[in-house]
Design a protein around this motif. Structure first.
Motif, PDB file in Angstrom:
ATOM      1  N   LEU A  33      -8.350  -4.239 157.869  1.00  0.00           N
ATOM      2  CA  LEU A  33      -8.846  -3.800 156.494  1.00  0.00           C
ATOM      3  C   LEU A  33      -9.261  -5.418 155.686  1.00  0.00           C
ATOM      4  CD1 LEU A  33      -6.690  -1.107 155.058  1.00  0.00           C
ATOM      5  CD2 LEU A  33      -9.067  -1.015 155.850  1.00  0.00           C
ATOM      6  N   ALA A  34      -8.354  -6.403 156.120  1.00  0.00           N
ATOM      7  CA  ALA A  34      -8.851  -7.405 155.301  1.00  0.00           C
ATOM      8  C   ALA A  34      -9.988  -8.187 156.013  1.00  0.00           C
ATOM      9  CB  ALA A  34      -7.572  -8.355 155.651  1.00  0.00           C
ATOM     10  N   VAL A  35     -10.438  -7.990 157.199  1.00  0.00           N
ATOM     11  CA  VAL A  35     -11.357  -8.813 157.956  1.00  0.00           C
ATOM     12  C   VAL A  35     -12.531  -7.764 157.492  1.00  0.00           C
ATOM     13  CG1 VAL A  35     -12.466  -9.440 160.163  1.00  0.00           C
ATOM     14  CG2 VAL A  35      -9.909  -9.782 159.967  1.00  0.00           C
ATOM     15  N   LEU A  36     -12.473  -6.559 157.435  1.00  0.00           N
ATOM     16  CA  LEU A  36     -13.728  -5.753 157.014  1.00  0.00           C
ATOM     17  C   LEU A  36     -14.220  -6.031 155.483  1.00  0.00           C
ATOM     18  CD1 LEU A  36     -12.759  -2.545 158.932  1.00  0.00           C
ATOM     19  CD2 LEU A  36     -14.679  -3.947 159.455  1.00  0.00           C
ATOM     20  N   ALA A  37     -13.222  -6.258 154.664  1.00  0.00           N
ATOM     21  CA  ALA A  37     -13.403  -6.535 153.302  1.00  0.00           C
ATOM     22  C   ALA A  37     -14.294  -8.044 153.251  1.00  0.00           C
ATOM     23  CB  ALA A  37     -12.278  -6.465 152.521  1.00  0.00           C
ATOM     24  N   ALA A  38     -13.504  -8.958 154.164  1.00  0.00           N
ATOM     25  CA  ALA A  38     -14.466 -10.308 153.998  1.00  0.00           C
ATOM     26  C   ALA A  38     -15.761 -10.068 154.617  1.00  0.00           C
ATOM     27  CB  ALA A  38     -13.691 -11.264 154.642  1.00  0.00           C
ATOM     28  N   LEU A  39     -16.088  -9.174 155.633  1.00  0.00           N
ATOM     29  CA  LEU A  39     -17.350  -9.040 156.254  1.00  0.00           C
ATOM     30  C   LEU A  39     -18.189  -8.520 155.164  1.00  0.00           C
ATOM     31  CD1 LEU A  39     -16.416  -8.254 160.047  1.00  0.00           C
ATOM     32  CD2 LEU A  39     -17.393 -10.429 158.889  1.00  0.00           C
ATOM     33  N   SER A  40     -17.524  -7.620 154.287  1.00  0.00           N
ATOM     34  CA  SER A  40     -18.516  -6.828 153.458  1.00  0.00           C
ATOM     35  C   SER A  40     -19.061  -7.563 152.426  1.00  0.00           C
ATOM     36  CB  SER A  40     -17.790  -5.685 152.769  1.00  0.00           C
ATOM     37  OG  SER A  40     -17.429  -4.563 153.698  1.00  0.00           O
ATOM     38  N   VAL A  41     -18.326  -8.777 152.014  1.00  0.00           N
ATOM     39  CA  VAL A  41     -18.491  -9.908 150.919  1.00  0.00           C
ATOM     40  C   VAL A  41     -19.684 -10.547 151.374  1.00  0.00           C
ATOM     41  CG1 VAL A  41     -18.015 -11.619 149.574  1.00  0.00           C
ATOM     42  CG2 VAL A  41     -16.394  -9.617 149.845  1.00  0.00           C
ATOM     43  N   LEU A  42     -19.439 -10.850 152.802  1.00  0.00           N
ATOM     44  CA  LEU A  42     -20.458 -11.824 153.679  1.00  0.00           C
ATOM     45  C   LEU A  42     -21.935 -11.046 153.823  1.00  0.00           C
ATOM     46  CD1 LEU A  42     -18.171 -13.912 155.625  1.00  0.00           C
ATOM     47  CD2 LEU A  42     -19.005 -14.759 153.579  1.00  0.00           C
ATOM     48  N   ALA A  43     -21.724  -9.779 153.748  1.00  0.00           N
ATOM     49  CA  ALA A  43     -22.995  -9.025 154.064  1.00  0.00           C
ATOM     50  C   ALA A  43     -23.803  -9.028 152.971  1.00  0.00           C
ATOM     51  CB  ALA A  43     -22.608  -7.730 154.467  1.00  0.00           C
ATOM     52  N   LEU A 135     -10.390   0.886 160.526  1.00  0.00           N
ATOM     53  CA  LEU A 135     -12.133   1.319 160.312  1.00  0.00           C
ATOM     54  C   LEU A 135     -12.265   2.694 159.397  1.00  0.00           C
ATOM     55  CD1 LEU A 135     -14.719   0.345 161.028  1.00  0.00           C
ATOM     56  CD2 LEU A 135     -14.637   1.445 163.206  1.00  0.00           C
ATOM     57  N   ALA A 136     -11.576   3.598 159.995  1.00  0.00           N
ATOM     58  CA  ALA A 136     -11.820   5.083 159.415  1.00  0.00           C
ATOM     59  C   ALA A 136     -11.291   4.769 157.867  1.00  0.00           C
ATOM     60  CB  ALA A 136     -10.854   6.062 160.154  1.00  0.00           C
ATOM     61  N   SER A 137     -10.126   4.171 157.499  1.00  0.00           N
ATOM     62  CA  SER A 137      -9.868   4.102 156.267  1.00  0.00           C
ATOM     63  C   SER A 137     -10.852   3.169 155.339  1.00  0.00           C
ATOM     64  CB  SER A 137      -8.498   3.274 155.776  1.00  0.00           C
ATOM     65  OG  SER A 137      -7.417   4.129 156.645  1.00  0.00           O
ATOM     66  N   TYR A 138     -11.499   2.219 156.098  1.00  0.00           N
ATOM     67  CA  TYR A 138     -12.417   1.362 155.408  1.00  0.00           C
ATOM     68  C   TYR A 138     -13.765   2.212 154.941  1.00  0.00           C
ATOM     69  CZ  TYR A 138     -16.512  -1.952 155.055  1.00  0.00           C
ATOM     70  OH  TYR A 138     -17.597  -2.424 154.806  1.00  0.00           O
ATOM     71  N   LEU A 139     -14.101   2.915 155.968  1.00  0.00           N
ATOM     72  CA  LEU A 139     -15.387   3.751 155.807  1.00  0.00           C
ATOM     73  C   LEU A 139     -14.998   4.994 154.530  1.00  0.00           C
ATOM     74  CD1 LEU A 139     -16.339   4.426 159.259  1.00  0.00           C
ATOM     75  CD2 LEU A 139     -17.438   2.727 157.681  1.00  0.00           C
ATOM     76  N   THR A 158     -19.812  -1.759 148.034  1.00  0.00           N
ATOM     77  CA  THR A 158     -19.666  -0.609 148.661  1.00  0.00           C
ATOM     78  C   THR A 158     -21.104  -0.048 149.005  1.00  0.00           C
ATOM     79  OG1 THR A 158     -19.634   0.698 146.553  1.00  0.00           O
ATOM     80  CG2 THR A 158     -17.715   0.410 147.507  1.00  0.00           C
ATOM     81  N   ASP A 159     -22.195  -0.876 148.703  1.00  0.00           N
ATOM     82  CA  ASP A 159     -23.688  -0.699 148.757  1.00  0.00           C
ATOM     83  C   ASP A 159     -23.946  -1.497 150.207  1.00  0.00           C
ATOM     84  OD1 ASP A 159     -23.445  -3.202 147.672  1.00  0.00           O
ATOM     85  OD2 ASP A 159     -25.605  -2.868 147.125  1.00  0.00           O
ATOM     86  N   VAL A 160     -23.118  -2.227 150.931  1.00  0.00           N
ATOM     87  CA  VAL A 160     -23.490  -3.016 152.234  1.00  0.00           C
ATOM     88  C   VAL A 160     -22.478  -2.739 153.181  1.00  0.00           C
ATOM     89  CG1 VAL A 160     -24.570  -4.735 151.162  1.00  0.00           C
ATOM     90  CG2 VAL A 160     -22.088  -4.891 151.258  1.00  0.00           C
ATOM     91  N   LEU A 161     -22.497  -2.820 154.245  1.00  0.00           N
ATOM     92  CA  LEU A 161     -21.999  -2.514 155.392  1.00  0.00           C
ATOM     93  C   LEU A 161     -22.050  -3.692 156.557  1.00  0.00           C
ATOM     94  CD1 LEU A 161     -20.096  -0.030 156.562  1.00  0.00           C
ATOM     95  CD2 LEU A 161     -21.969   0.625 157.751  1.00  0.00           C
ATOM     96  N   PRO A 162     -20.954  -4.024 157.147  1.00  0.00           N
ATOM     97  CA  PRO A 162     -21.230  -5.044 158.073  1.00  0.00           C
ATOM     98  C   PRO A 162     -21.881  -4.338 159.420  1.00  0.00           C
ATOM     99  CG  PRO A 162     -18.885  -5.201 157.276  1.00  0.00           C
ATOM    100  CD  PRO A 162     -19.773  -3.949 156.837  1.00  0.00           C
ATOM    101  N   ALA A 168     -17.374  -3.555 165.736  1.00  0.00           N
ATOM    102  CA  ALA A 168     -17.136  -3.221 167.045  1.00  0.00           C
ATOM    103  C   ALA A 168     -16.119  -4.598 167.554  1.00  0.00           C
ATOM    104  CB  ALA A 168     -18.099  -3.159 168.147  1.00  0.00           C
ATOM    105  N   LEU A 169     -16.461  -5.742 167.025  1.00  0.00           N
ATOM    106  CA  LEU A 169     -15.560  -6.960 167.146  1.00  0.00           C
ATOM    107  C   LEU A 169     -14.402  -6.767 166.624  1.00  0.00           C
ATOM    108  CD1 LEU A 169     -15.687  -9.727 168.606  1.00  0.00           C
ATOM    109  CD2 LEU A 169     -16.598 -10.530 166.585  1.00  0.00           C
ATOM    110  N   VAL A 170     -14.303  -6.406 165.107  1.00  0.00           N
ATOM    111  CA  VAL A 170     -13.038  -6.264 164.576  1.00  0.00           C
ATOM    112  C   VAL A 170     -12.102  -5.301 165.237  1.00  0.00           C
ATOM    113  CG1 VAL A 170     -12.140  -5.441 162.284  1.00  0.00           C
ATOM    114  CG2 VAL A 170     -14.158  -6.835 162.438  1.00  0.00           C
ATOM    115  N   VAL A 171     -12.778  -4.274 165.706  1.00  0.00           N
ATOM    116  CA  VAL A 171     -11.951  -2.884 166.173  1.00  0.00           C
ATOM    117  C   VAL A 171     -11.363  -3.524 167.521  1.00  0.00           C
ATOM    118  CG1 VAL A 171     -12.023  -0.690 167.234  1.00  0.00           C
ATOM    119  CG2 VAL A 171     -13.054  -1.282 165.024  1.00  0.00           C
ATOM    120  N   LEU A 172     -12.199  -4.365 168.341  1.00  0.00           N
ATOM    121  CA  LEU A 172     -11.647  -4.549 169.768  1.00  0.00           C
ATOM    122  C   LEU A 172     -11.045  -5.763 169.722  1.00  0.00           C
ATOM    123  CD1 LEU A 172     -14.841  -3.183 171.668  1.00  0.00           C
ATOM    124  CD2 LEU A 172     -12.698  -2.147 171.306  1.00  0.00           C
ATOM    125  N   ALA A 173     -11.583  -6.795 169.020  1.00  0.00           N
ATOM    126  CA  ALA A 173     -10.917  -8.284 169.202  1.00  0.00           C
ATOM    127  C   ALA A 173      -9.466  -8.331 168.506  1.00  0.00           C
ATOM    128  CB  ALA A 173     -11.842  -9.516 168.227  1.00  0.00           C
TER     129      ALA A 173
END
Length: 504
Positions: A33-43, A135-139, A158-162, A168-173
């Motif tokens: 969740l932390a990584v996805l939130a950071a990627l959303s800001v950068l997106a 990932l499901a919680s983020y979506l 919430t209008d942007v998405l990585p 996939a990298l976040v989920v698998l890495a």
């Protein structure tokens, strides 16, 4: 061994193993969740044209301004540090029972590599489950929190998405990193049919050499500003990278230095002990001083970053006060200090969450320590030692090395943050000064060779030491630890029953 058998053995176990898997999955969920939130800001996309144009679809200036998004993402990523430390602590939960299970597998014919693979697969599967839920919680959260105001502006990105590869990298890495870390921790451990054997043990007592890492971090922070001024704007893009390297050196030094602090405080407590609880705590600290580095790792890391953020806040607040006092319209008059203060607010929030997560990890370590030494504690109770004495000894064991370690973390973090923020010098007027004798300065033919422009009338402002914020950080860490110890001691009664003397 067939893959299906590997999976069944990896997920098998008792309630303690299930708790370990659940906590590992929870750690992976929080990290994702932390990584996805950071990627959303950068997106967030900057409007075409001017590279400094604002994204006016957001209500928060931290998201509107391109120059502030990097710091915002960096603050969010700070949350992954205590989360990963929590994951490492959760992996130790139920270690004695797991060791006996691995030994039984070796007795049944499994090879050492297969046994290690089972432990690695357990961590990897638990982390994969956590990242998928994350990932499901983020979506789902992205859809629920997408609520524009009357002007159509959004409080969150919430209008942007990585991109799909990033998701996939976040989920698998993250599961791969967790599995690799597990394999790394098990590289010196061999599961034999008679139990788990550690190939090598730490030789000798801990040394104070981690202080060199702290000194390296402080030196790097002291040299950062002169190098940046000498190089102009070419180093601006590397500001966050340099800060991260310097902070990492200091954090590593503080964490590793906790072992030396534990040993020294244990010896001091043994010398001046006035109660059986203090003697028990001193003996434990002297026996395993490295436990301090493992137990307080996430908490000390959060405090270093929190103290550094306090230094940045003091600097930005000073700039804002100067602007308000003198009503400047240049240098400090663009109103950006309020934005920076909001960014520091985000870092403070991240530090508060990190302290809470670190306290949860400390609770896991305390419960695991009580469970692992339940036979020793049961023997003490059978010999006449009151359970209250054992509980007080655990409190001494935790707080004695923690208090100086907290002071060290706060001091190192604030010092680095202060060095990265030099004093504010307000320019005065330029005057021509002749650096020669009266005769040379009076002669028009020689005066020009000895004159230079000197700025006079300038003022230097130094930010105050934020003692209240540093004290709040330290007191919050100690209070969280006291609460954690109190909760951990609740498990003492059920693990000190006389029947535990017959437990394997």
């Amino acid at each position: 061994m067939r893959p299906g058998t590997f999976v069944r053995l990896a997920v098998a176990g008792n309630r303690t193993d299930a708790a370990r898997v659940a906590l590992t999955a929870l750690s992976a969920l929080l990290a994702s969740l932390a990584v996805l939130a950071a990627l959303s800001v950068l997106a967030i996309q900057t409007p075409p044209g001017d590279s400094g144009a604002h994204s006016e679809q957001y209500t928060n200036a931290l998201l509107r301004e391109p120059g502030l998004r990097g710091g915002t993402a960096f603050a969010i990523l700070l949350l992954t540090i205590p989360v990963l430390a929590l994951a490492g602590q959760c992996a130790r939960l139920g270690a004695p029972t797991r060791d006996r299970r691995l030994a039984a597998l070796r007795l049944a014919g499994a090879t050492p590599g297969q046994v290690t693979g089972i432990a690695v697969l357990e961590t990897g599967l638990a982390s994969l489950i956590g990242t998928l839920i994350g990932l499901a919680s983020y979506l789902v959260g992205r859809a629920l929190l997408h609520r524009p105001d009357t002007d159509g502006r959004l409080p969150l990105p919430t209008d942007v998405l990585p991109t799909l590869p990033e998701l996939a990298l976040v989920v698998l890495a993250l599961p791969m990193v967790a599995a690799a870390a597990t394999a790394l921790m098990l590289r010196r451990i061999t599961a034999t049919p008679l139990g788990v054997v550690r190939r090598t043990r730490r030789a000798g007592p801990p040394r104070p050499w981690p202080a060199l890492l702290i000194a390296l971090g402080v030196l790097g922070a002291a040299l950062f500003q002169p190098i940046r001024e000498a190089s102009g704007d070419r180093l601006t893009r590397w500001f966050f990278v340099g800060v991260l390297v310097v902070a990492f050196a200091a954090v590593l030094g503080v964490i590793l230095g906790a072992a030396w602090i534990s040993r020294q405080t244990g010896r001091l407590l043994h010398r001046h002990a006035s109660s059986p609880a203090q003697l028990l705590a001193a003996g434990r600290l002297s026996e395993d001083p490295w436990a301090g580095s493992r137990t307080f790792a996430a908490l000390l890391a959060a405090l270093v970053f929190g103290a550094g953020a306090a230094a940045f806040r003091a600097q930005f607040q000073l700039r804002d006060d100067i602007e308000r006092k003198q009503n400047w319209q240049s240098d400090f008059g663009d109103g950006r200090n309020e934005f920076y203060l909001r960014a520091v607010d985000l870092v403070d929030l991240a530090v508060a969450v990190a302290v809470a997560i670190a306290a949860a990890g400390l609770l896991v370590m305390l419960i695991e320590g009580i469970t692992a030494r339940r036979r020793t504690y049961a023997a003490l109770v059978a010999g006449g030692v009151p359970r209250a004495t054992i509980g007080v000894s655990i409190l001494w064991q935790v707080l004695t090395p923690m208090v100086p370690a907290v002071l060290l973390a706060l001091g190192a973090g604030y010092t680095i943050g202060r060095l990265l923020n030099p004093d504010i010098v307000l320019a005065g007027d330029w005057e021509t000064v002749c650096r020669a004798t009266t005769e040379l300065c009076a002669d028009p033919a020689t005066r020009d060779r000895h004159t230079e422009l000197v700025r006079t009338g300038g003022m230097t402002y130094s930010p105050d030491v934020p003692l209240d914020q540093l004290a709040l950080l330290g007191a919050g860490a100690v209070a969280a630890t006291l609460l954690t110890v109190g909760l951990g001691v609740l498990f003492l009664r059920q693990n000190t029953a006389v029947e535990e003397l017959r437990a394997g």
